[in-house]
Design a protein around this motif. Structure first.
Motif, PDB file in Angstrom:
ATOM      1  N   ALA A 154       0.996  -1.138   0.172  1.00 31.68           N
ATOM      2  CA  ALA A 154       0.011  -0.317   0.224  1.00 31.68           C
ATOM      3  C   ALA A 154       0.823   1.188  -0.144  1.00 31.68           C
ATOM      4  O   ALA A 154       0.601   2.259  -0.584  1.00 31.68           O
ATOM      5  N   ILE A 155       1.989   1.068   0.516  1.00 35.98           N
ATOM      6  CA  ILE A 155       2.921   2.370   0.730  1.00 35.98           C
ATOM      7  C   ILE A 155       3.619   2.649  -0.814  1.00 35.98           C
ATOM      8  O   ILE A 155       3.715   3.481  -1.124  1.00 35.98           O
ATOM      9  N   ALA A 156       3.871   1.410  -1.341  1.00 31.71           N
ATOM     10  CA  ALA A 156       4.452   1.528  -2.532  1.00 31.71           C
ATOM     11  C   ALA A 156       3.474   1.972  -3.873  1.00 31.71           C
ATOM     12  O   ALA A 156       3.749   2.968  -4.742  1.00 31.71           O
ATOM     13  N   ALA A 213      -1.274   4.440   3.736  1.00 30.32           N
ATOM     14  CA  ALA A 213      -1.375   3.002   3.939  1.00 30.32           C
ATOM     15  C   ALA A 213      -1.709   2.465   5.184  1.00 30.32           C
ATOM     16  O   ALA A 213      -2.383   1.436   5.370  1.00 30.32           O
ATOM     17  N   LYS A 214      -1.478   3.224   6.303  1.00 27.83           N
ATOM     18  CA  LYS A 214      -1.664   2.796   7.620  1.00 27.83           C
ATOM     19  C   LYS A 214      -3.398   3.029   7.573  1.00 27.83           C
ATOM     20  O   LYS A 214      -3.967   1.922   8.382  1.00 27.83           O
ATOM     21  N   ALA A 215      -3.963   4.015   7.240  1.00 23.66           N
ATOM     22  CA  ALA A 215      -5.550   4.040   7.254  1.00 23.66           C
ATOM     23  C   ALA A 215      -6.162   2.825   6.375  1.00 23.66           C
ATOM     24  O   ALA A 215      -7.239   2.202   6.982  1.00 23.66           O
ATOM     25  N   TYR A 216      -5.528   2.532   5.285  1.00 27.60           N
ATOM     26  CA  TYR A 216      -5.908   1.535   4.336  1.00 27.60           C
ATOM     27  C   TYR A 216      -5.789   0.185   5.311  1.00 27.60           C
ATOM     28  O   TYR A 216      -6.944  -0.670   5.281  1.00 27.60           O
ATOM     29  N   ILE A 217      -4.645  -0.291   5.909  1.00 28.37           N
ATOM     30  CA  ILE A 217      -4.545  -1.467   6.354  1.00 28.37           C
ATOM     31  C   ILE A 217      -5.344  -1.460   8.035  1.00 28.37           C
ATOM     32  O   ILE A 217      -5.820  -2.755   8.007  1.00 28.37           O
ATOM     33  N   THR A 218      -5.632  -0.602   8.458  1.00 27.20           N
ATOM     34  CA  THR A 218      -6.313  -0.538   9.671  1.00 27.20           C
ATOM     35  C   THR A 218      -7.639  -0.863   9.208  1.00 27.20           C
ATOM     36  O   THR A 218      -8.542  -1.724   9.730  1.00 27.20           O
ATOM     37  N   GLY A 219      -8.247  -0.392   8.389  1.00 36.41           N
ATOM     38  CA  GLY A 219      -9.615  -0.601   7.715  1.00 36.41           C
ATOM     39  C   GLY A 219      -9.814  -2.149   7.028  1.00 36.41           C
ATOM     40  O   GLY A 219     -10.567  -2.666   7.578  1.00 36.41           O
ATOM     41  N   ALA A 220      -8.787  -2.636   6.764  1.00 34.58           N
ATOM     42  CA  ALA A 220      -8.667  -4.120   6.068  1.00 34.58           C
ATOM     43  C   ALA A 220      -8.555  -5.172   7.314  1.00 34.58           C
ATOM     44  O   ALA A 220      -9.185  -6.218   7.210  1.00 34.58           O
TER      45      ALA A 220
END
Length: 271
Positions: free
Chosen positions: A223-225, A241-248
């Motif tokens: 996600a960072i890439a 990316a942190k917001a995305y992985i937290t939601g995932a």
């Protein structure tokens, strides 16, 4: 005339269970609006419970994959994951230097969520000397940082700072050291530390109570890439990316996949 499509390349191992590795990376790229290409470094016979076998791809064929992609696709960012052998690491480092690639995110994958080892001991030196100096960002968790530094695992935020600073001296532009393993039983928080030569920033997050965390490291780094491929600066790419992985992770229990450590929900915003 339309703007060019952002492209990210993942260089990693295949997870036959679909939750980590190449499969997780491509899902994250797609979820975040980036076209994904892939170079497979190893095949794993893997599910949510175990890694039964690993078949390494020959270094010469990894080179063929890389050069074929780079000869045709305008790659904006590279994510590097599972690299089990020194010759694989050396081959990838050589070609990235030749191609003058930038926006390289290195996730030093060493152990699967099941506890199975994914990196040969002799590969650690090659990883330190060949790829860390090329990386825009490295994303180790606490056990991975410990192995890279040949030191005991960090047990406090101060030791996380010291480990991040020591890793920075190997040459990457920035270090994101993930604190999820820190005092997991004693805290509801799971803070990561982003460090570069000029700034230190803590990224707090609430610890989420789920066993379905297979592929979280792969997904975060890809996600960072994806953010870097879209032209974001490192800090902004990490925040998104942190917001995305937290939601995932929060949505992971909506999926019913396997009987072990299930995957995160890469498409939680759409399904």
């Amino acid at each position: 005339m339309t703007d060019s499509t952002p492209i990210a390349l993942t260089i990693a191992g295949s997870d036959s269970g679909g939750g980590a590795g190449i499969q997780a990376d491509l899902k994250a790229f797609s979820a975040l609006g980036v076209y994904g290409a892939s170079v497979i470094t190893a095949l794993t016979a893997q599910n949510t419970r175990e890694v039964r076998a690993i078949h390494d791809v020959p270094a010469a064929f990894i080179a063929d994959q890389l050069n074929t992609v780079f000869d045709d696709l305008a790659v904006n960012a590279v994510k590097i994951g599972m690299l089990s052998r020194p010759e694989t690491i050396q081959t990838i480092a050589r070609i990235l230097k030749e191609r003058e690639l930038s926006n390289i995110v290195l996730d030093p994958v060493m152990v699967a969520k099941s506890g199975d080892k994914l990196l040969a001991d002799e590969s650690v030196d090659a990883l330190r000397s060949e790829l860390l100096p090329l990386a825009t960002l490295i994303t180790p968790n606490l056990p991975e940082a410990s192995v890279l530094l040949d030191q005991p695992e960090a047990g406090s935020e101060q030791e996380m700072r010291e480990h991040a600073a020591a890793l920075l001296r190997f040459g990457p532009r920035a270090v994101l050291i993930k604190g999820g393993h820190l005092a997991a039983s004693a805290s509801d928080d799971s803070a990561d530390l982003l460090l570069d030569a000029a700034t230190e920033r803590w990224l707090p997050a609430k610890r989420i109570n789920t066993r379905n965390t297979h592929g979280t490291g792969c997904t975060l780094s890809s996600a960072i890439a994806a953010g870097l491929a879209r032209g974001l600066e490192i800090g902004q790419a990490v925040d998104e990316a942190k917001a995305y992985i937290t939601g995932a992770i929060e949505a992971a229990d909506r999926l019913q996949i396997g009987s072990g450590h299930g995957p995160t929900h890469h498409f939680h915003r759409w399904w």
